[in-house]
Design a protein around this motif. Structure first.
Motif, PDB file in Angstrom:
ATOM      1  N   ALA A  48       0.834  -1.201   0.000  1.00 26.85           N
ATOM      2  CA  ALA A  48       0.000   0.000   0.000  1.00 26.85           C
ATOM      3  C   ALA A  48       0.869   1.251   0.000  1.00 26.85           C
ATOM      4  O   ALA A  48       2.014   1.253   0.477  1.00 26.85           O
ATOM      5  CB  ALA A  48      -0.903  -0.003   1.229  1.00 26.85           C
ATOM      6  N   ILE A  74      -1.442   8.849   5.615  1.00 25.96           N
ATOM      7  CA  ILE A  74      -2.361   8.161   4.702  1.00 25.96           C
ATOM      8  C   ILE A  74      -1.814   6.782   4.372  1.00 25.96           C
ATOM      9  O   ILE A  74      -0.622   6.623   4.078  1.00 25.96           O
ATOM     10  CB  ILE A  74      -2.529   8.975   3.396  1.00 25.96           C
ATOM     11  CG1 ILE A  74      -3.056  10.386   3.709  1.00 25.96           C
ATOM     12  CG2 ILE A  74      -3.447   8.249   2.419  1.00 25.96           C
ATOM     13  CD1 ILE A  74      -2.883  11.359   2.565  1.00 25.96           C
ATOM     14  N   ARG A  76      -3.130   3.838   1.648  1.00 23.09           N
ATOM     15  CA  ARG A  76      -4.151   3.590   0.628  1.00 23.09           C
ATOM     16  C   ARG A  76      -3.667   2.517  -0.339  1.00 23.09           C
ATOM     17  O   ARG A  76      -2.459   2.346  -0.556  1.00 23.09           O
ATOM     18  CB  ARG A  76      -4.490   4.868  -0.141  1.00 23.09           C
ATOM     19  CG  ARG A  76      -3.317   5.568  -0.807  1.00 23.09           C
ATOM     20  CD  ARG A  76      -3.747   6.900  -1.400  1.00 23.09           C
ATOM     21  NE  ARG A  76      -2.645   7.675  -1.958  1.00 23.09           N
ATOM     22  CZ  ARG A  76      -2.229   7.612  -3.220  1.00 23.09           C
ATOM     23  NH1 ARG A  76      -2.840   6.785  -4.071  1.00 23.09           N
ATOM     24  NH2 ARG A  76      -1.243   8.368  -3.643  1.00 23.09           N
ATOM     25  N   VAL A  87     -10.827   6.040  -4.574  1.00 28.53           N
ATOM     26  CA  VAL A  87     -11.299   5.270  -3.420  1.00 28.53           C
ATOM     27  C   VAL A  87     -11.876   6.209  -2.365  1.00 28.53           C
ATOM     28  O   VAL A  87     -11.509   7.383  -2.288  1.00 28.53           O
ATOM     29  CB  VAL A  87     -10.154   4.437  -2.808  1.00 28.53           C
ATOM     30  CG1 VAL A  87      -9.624   3.437  -3.822  1.00 28.53           C
ATOM     31  CG2 VAL A  87      -9.026   5.327  -2.286  1.00 28.53           C
ATOM     32  N   VAL A  89     -12.608   7.247   1.790  1.00 28.92           N
ATOM     33  CA  VAL A  89     -11.681   7.442   2.912  1.00 28.92           C
ATOM     34  C   VAL A  89     -12.375   7.146   4.232  1.00 28.92           C
ATOM     35  O   VAL A  89     -13.506   7.582   4.471  1.00 28.92           O
ATOM     36  CB  VAL A  89     -11.145   8.888   2.928  1.00 28.92           C
ATOM     37  CG1 VAL A  89     -10.353   9.173   4.204  1.00 28.92           C
ATOM     38  CG2 VAL A  89     -10.290   9.155   1.699  1.00 28.92           C
ATOM     39  N   ASP A 125      -6.851   0.459   9.216  1.00 27.82           N
ATOM     40  CA  ASP A 125      -6.073   0.393   7.974  1.00 27.82           C
ATOM     41  C   ASP A 125      -5.819  -1.052   7.572  1.00 27.82           C
ATOM     42  O   ASP A 125      -5.914  -1.404   6.387  1.00 27.82           O
ATOM     43  CB  ASP A 125      -4.754   1.157   8.116  1.00 27.82           C
ATOM     44  CG  ASP A 125      -3.901   0.656   9.270  1.00 27.82           C
ATOM     45  OD1 ASP A 125      -4.458   0.369  10.349  1.00 27.82           O
ATOM     46  OD2 ASP A 125      -2.669   0.560   9.105  1.00 27.82           O
ATOM     47  N   VAL A 129      -8.028  -1.114   4.117  1.00 33.40           N
ATOM     48  CA  VAL A 129      -7.206  -0.785   2.942  1.00 33.40           C
ATOM     49  C   VAL A 129      -7.215  -1.932   1.936  1.00 33.40           C
ATOM     50  O   VAL A 129      -7.392  -1.693   0.729  1.00 33.40           O
ATOM     51  CB  VAL A 129      -5.777  -0.389   3.365  1.00 33.40           C
ATOM     52  CG1 VAL A 129      -4.850  -0.314   2.150  1.00 33.40           C
ATOM     53  CG2 VAL A 129      -5.795   0.950   4.105  1.00 33.40           C
ATOM     54  N   TYR A 133     -10.383   0.849   0.547  1.00 32.19           N
ATOM     55  CA  TYR A 133     -10.523   2.130   1.224  1.00 32.19           C
ATOM     56  C   TYR A 133      -9.142   2.714   1.508  1.00 32.19           C
ATOM     57  O   TYR A 133      -8.166   1.971   1.688  1.00 32.19           O
ATOM     58  CB  TYR A 133     -11.227   1.963   2.575  1.00 32.19           C
ATOM     59  CG  TYR A 133     -12.666   1.531   2.516  1.00 32.19           C
ATOM     60  CD1 TYR A 133     -13.703   2.457   2.623  1.00 32.19           C
ATOM     61  CD2 TYR A 133     -13.006   0.180   2.397  1.00 32.19           C
ATOM     62  CE1 TYR A 133     -15.031   2.063   2.609  1.00 32.19           C
ATOM     63  CE2 TYR A 133     -14.335  -0.224   2.379  1.00 32.19           C
ATOM     64  CZ  TYR A 133     -15.338   0.724   2.481  1.00 32.19           C
ATOM     65  OH  TYR A 133     -16.647   0.329   2.466  1.00 32.19           O
ATOM     66  N   ALA A 134      -9.075   4.024   1.603  1.00 34.14           N
ATOM     67  CA  ALA A 134      -7.903   4.676   2.184  1.00 34.14           C
ATOM     68  C   ALA A 134      -8.194   4.952   3.649  1.00 34.14           C
ATOM     69  O   ALA A 134      -9.330   5.238   4.022  1.00 34.14           O
ATOM     70  CB  ALA A 134      -7.603   5.981   1.458  1.00 34.14           C
ATOM     71  N   TRP A 188      -6.452  10.808  -5.785  1.00 39.90           N
ATOM     72  CA  TRP A 188      -6.700   9.373  -5.681  1.00 39.90           C
ATOM     73  C   TRP A 188      -8.035   9.039  -5.001  1.00 39.90           C
ATOM     74  O   TRP A 188      -8.422   7.875  -4.929  1.00 39.90           O
ATOM     75  CB  TRP A 188      -5.570   8.712  -4.893  1.00 39.90           C
ATOM     76  CG  TRP A 188      -5.204   9.492  -3.654  1.00 39.90           C
ATOM     77  CD1 TRP A 188      -4.245  10.450  -3.544  1.00 39.90           C
ATOM     78  CD2 TRP A 188      -5.841   9.404  -2.376  1.00 39.90           C
ATOM     79  NE1 TRP A 188      -4.221  10.964  -2.264  1.00 39.90           N
ATOM     80  CE2 TRP A 188      -5.196  10.339  -1.531  1.00 39.90           C
ATOM     81  CE3 TRP A 188      -6.880   8.632  -1.858  1.00 39.90           C
ATOM     82  CZ2 TRP A 188      -5.555  10.518  -0.200  1.00 39.90           C
ATOM     83  CZ3 TRP A 188      -7.247   8.805  -0.538  1.00 39.90           C
ATOM     84  CH2 TRP A 188      -6.586   9.737   0.281  1.00 39.90           C
ATOM     85  N   THR A 189      -8.731  10.042  -4.443  1.00 39.68           N
ATOM     86  CA  THR A 189      -9.972   9.770  -3.719  1.00 39.68           C
ATOM     87  C   THR A 189     -11.170  10.411  -4.403  1.00 39.68           C
ATOM     88  O   THR A 189     -11.049  11.449  -5.063  1.00 39.68           O
ATOM     89  CB  THR A 189      -9.894  10.280  -2.270  1.00 39.68           C
ATOM     90  OG1 THR A 189     -11.152  10.043  -1.615  1.00 39.68           O
ATOM     91  CG2 THR A 189      -9.590  11.769  -2.205  1.00 39.68           C
TER      92      THR A 189
END
Length: 649
Positions: A48, A74, A76, A87, A89, A125, A129, A133-134, A188-189
């Motif tokens: 990740a 972070i 992700r 993705v 969060v 996480d 992840v 998800y982040a 990225w989100t």
């Protein structure tokens, strides 16, 4: 959150379809054949992306002439980014990442030599992840690697976390370092964010939701504050012997503490020990802004939480209900404990489906399940389609003097007479409840007849008293008690209802620096002869106004309503429901500077109790039936510990 324990803080159909289609495209191509029911761990946790950004808050609380930036670490999945897919969060904004730790094992963030986060506390996480998800762990302003100052639930706390939600949605700026650095965007989100956290972390989630920020789709506040006044005071009665300035100093990083003396002075000046409501408390009252909440809210709280008292979830829940906010609730028998440590498997599964529904748009049915899960006995849970349950109505109960002095009755008929007690700050609710069936000078106690059928209380009660003091100051306590034998979680124990075991279970993927395996727990129970169901406290000098207390005139009567903490409890057939009115509740409120004797006018004293079935059900439950034996001296949970202020994760 400072710890104060007893041994001791749907969218439209069109939108849903669109979000569901988006969620399908988050999956690898091989998994797109059908709309999924749940996200699956198809992405690598070991590979990740781990990065840190510093987000502009728009504030300069530390007064150094530069805008404050908060650190957001972070984790992700790499695969969606490589394929150009975005993705959602999951975010936990906390002041505890470096000072005190998170969770039952007090985990801290750890970093490698390059400053990249290696360990994120808790399982979020590790578990989410790999499922697409982040996870973003935000250091609140003034803590760990963030600029600014801690202002304990005020604009700095709330806006520093809100700024990260804004950045995730393209509305704020972030950089690759704390000072200077290159601009960085969150390309990225998709911006859809869910906030989660226990205690102070969950409190910040409440505060951010109350701003109405766009992009925040759901919050999961666990044992969280909804109004900081109600953390420190109960209608003028002090719950702690220190204020938010001392709490700020406890969590602030050394880098920022030297610059934050002015903020701490404002905190001290704005929170007088008188218990008066000031503008500082108005700023930290999220309940008043419930109409702004756009996010769904999944509330989790322990009904015996004597750190963050349950009034906080009760008033928040009621305000959200008035404004039609989508809601779900779990209520346990524990104190200040995370559900991961008392109902682990069910919690992870429910949270997984909740986030899948709210952030990915999966139609997994979680929104059609019962709204409330309530722990009725240790590890025994019931559900309700609504909370409080449909058919819950307020029953007005009247205390009456009994045949024996000091031991009265509680029923539906108004009665006259008086009851007198003298404040004894050496005694607590457990002492009062243990001697409910005998006359003692420090309390006035009133009991129903033994119940012939179960009686369920659900919601927030209120006790109105008319009292005449002998001194110029007086504090009051009102307590509802289930009198009868039971086995409960031992919330008075230091761990507040759980025992931590040596074995571990794993929830997600691990790396060498961040294990997904956590120590198991089990319920720690106690056999009792009574259970304190709900309690409330007040300073009688605040009878007319929360904004300003006044000296009392000895010999004059005053009327005041004590707002009791929200609960959900079934008093079984054969037990009795009792009301206690007394003075200082040892270690739960601080005593006044006098030792008053108070006389209650029972004709003007009532308890308004939310009962499933209301007064009619109370009448049915208390009429007829054989009397159950009640011991003269009862045994319950132990008295509060002497230690008053210990940090809690």
């Amino acid at each position: 959150m400072p710890k104060r324990t007893r041994t001791t803080i749907w969218r439209t159909a069109a939108t849903t379809v669109a979000v569901t289609l988006m969620a399908v495209f988050l999956l690898p191509a091989t998994a797109r054949a059908a709309a999924p029911e749940e996200s699956r761990p198809v992405y690598s946790y070991a590979h990740a992306i781990r990065e840190s950004v510093w987000v502009d808050t728009g504030l300069d609380e530390d007064g150094d002439g530069r805008g404050d930036r908060v650190a957001a670490d972070i984790v992700r999945p790499a695969e969606p980014a490589r394929e150009g897919r975005k993705v959602p969060v999951i975010m936990d904004a906390s002041p505890y990442y470096s000072c005190c730790g998170r969770g039952n094992e007090s985990q801290l963030k750890t970093y490698d030599a390059q400053g990249h986060v290696v360990q994120m506390p808790l399982f979020y996480d590790n578990y989410f992840v790999p499922r697409g998800y982040a996870f973003v762990g935000v250091d609140l302003a003034g803590t760990n690697r963030s600029d600014g100052c801690v202002d304990v639930g005020g604009r700095s706390d709330v806006l520093s976390a809100k700024a990260v939600v804004d950045w995730l949605n393209g509305r704020a700026r972030a950089y690759t370092s704390r000072s200077g650095g290159s601009p960085v965007k969150a390309g990225w989100t998709n911006g859809r964010t869910g906030m989660i956290g226990k205690s102070w972390d969950g409190t910040v989630a409440n505060g951010v939701a109350a701003t109405g920020v766009k992009g925040l789709r759901t919050i999961v506040p666990i044992s969280a504050i909804s109004s900081w006044y109600d953390y420190y005071f109960a209608q003028g009665a002090p719950l702690y012997d220190e204020g938010p300035d001392e709490l700020a100093g406890y969590v602030e990083s050394e880098d920022t503490q030297a610059h934050c003396a002015a903020v701490q002075r404002r905190l001290a000046d704005g929170s007088p020990r008188s218990g008066d409501w000031t503008p500082l408390w108005t700023e930290r009252d999220y309940v008043k802004d419930a109409a702004k909440v756009r996010a769904s809210v999944f509330v989790v709280h322990g009904m015996q939480d004597l750190n963050v008292r349950t009034k906080n979830f009760g008033q928040w829940w009621d305000a959200l209900a008035r404004h039609g906010v989508e809601r779900k609730i779990w209520l346990s028998q524990t104190g200040h404990v995370d559900p991961f440590d008392y109902r682990r498997g069910a919690w992870v599964d429910t949270l997984h489906r909740w986030f899948d529904h709210e952030l990915l748009g999966y139609d997994n049915g979680v929104d059609r399940e019962p709204v409330a899960d309530v722990e009725r006995h240790p590890d025994q849970w019931t559900t309700s389609a609504a909370w409080p349950p449909r058919g819950t109505r307020t029953a007005v109960l009247h205390p009456a003097a009994g045949s024996r002095a000091g031991v009265g009755t509680l029923g539906l008929r108004r009665a006259g007479g008086t009851a007198t007690f003298t404040d004894d700050p050496r005694l607590s609710e457990t002492d009062w409840a243990a001697h409910l069936t005998t006359a003692t000078p420090e309390k006035a106690g009133f009991l129903t007849a033994p119940l012939t059928r179960d009686l369920r209380l659900a919601g927030s009660a209120g006790v109105t008293v008319t009292a005449t003091p002998t001194t110029a100051s007086a504090h009051l306590s009102a307590v509802l008690v289930d009198v009868g034998p039971d086995t409960i979680r031992d919330y008075a124990d230091a761990a507040e209802g759980i025992s931590t075991l040596p074995g571990r279970s794993c929830w997600g993927r691990s790396t060498a620096g961040d294990s997904a395996c956590f120590r198991e727990t089990r319920a720690k129970t106690a056999d009792v002869d009574y259970t304190v169901v709900s309690r409330g406290w007040a300073d009688l000098g605040h009878h007319a106004s929360a904004g300003e207390g006044v000296p009392l005139t000895p010999g004059r009567s005053y009327t005041m309503t004590l707002r009791l903490a929200a609960t959900d409890h079934v008093v079984p057939a054969g037990h009795r429901l009792a009301l206690i009115v007394a003075g200082t509740d040892k270690d739960l409120i601080d005593p006044p500077n006098t030792r008053p004797t108070l006389t209650l006018d029972l004709s003007r004293t009532t308890a308004r109790v939310p009962l499933v079935g209301g007064a009619a059900e109370f009448d049915r439950a208390t009429s007829g039936g054989a009397a159950a034996a009640v011991p003269t001296v009862l045994e319950g949970v132990r008295a509060p510990r002497a230690d008053r202020h210990v940090p809690a994760a």
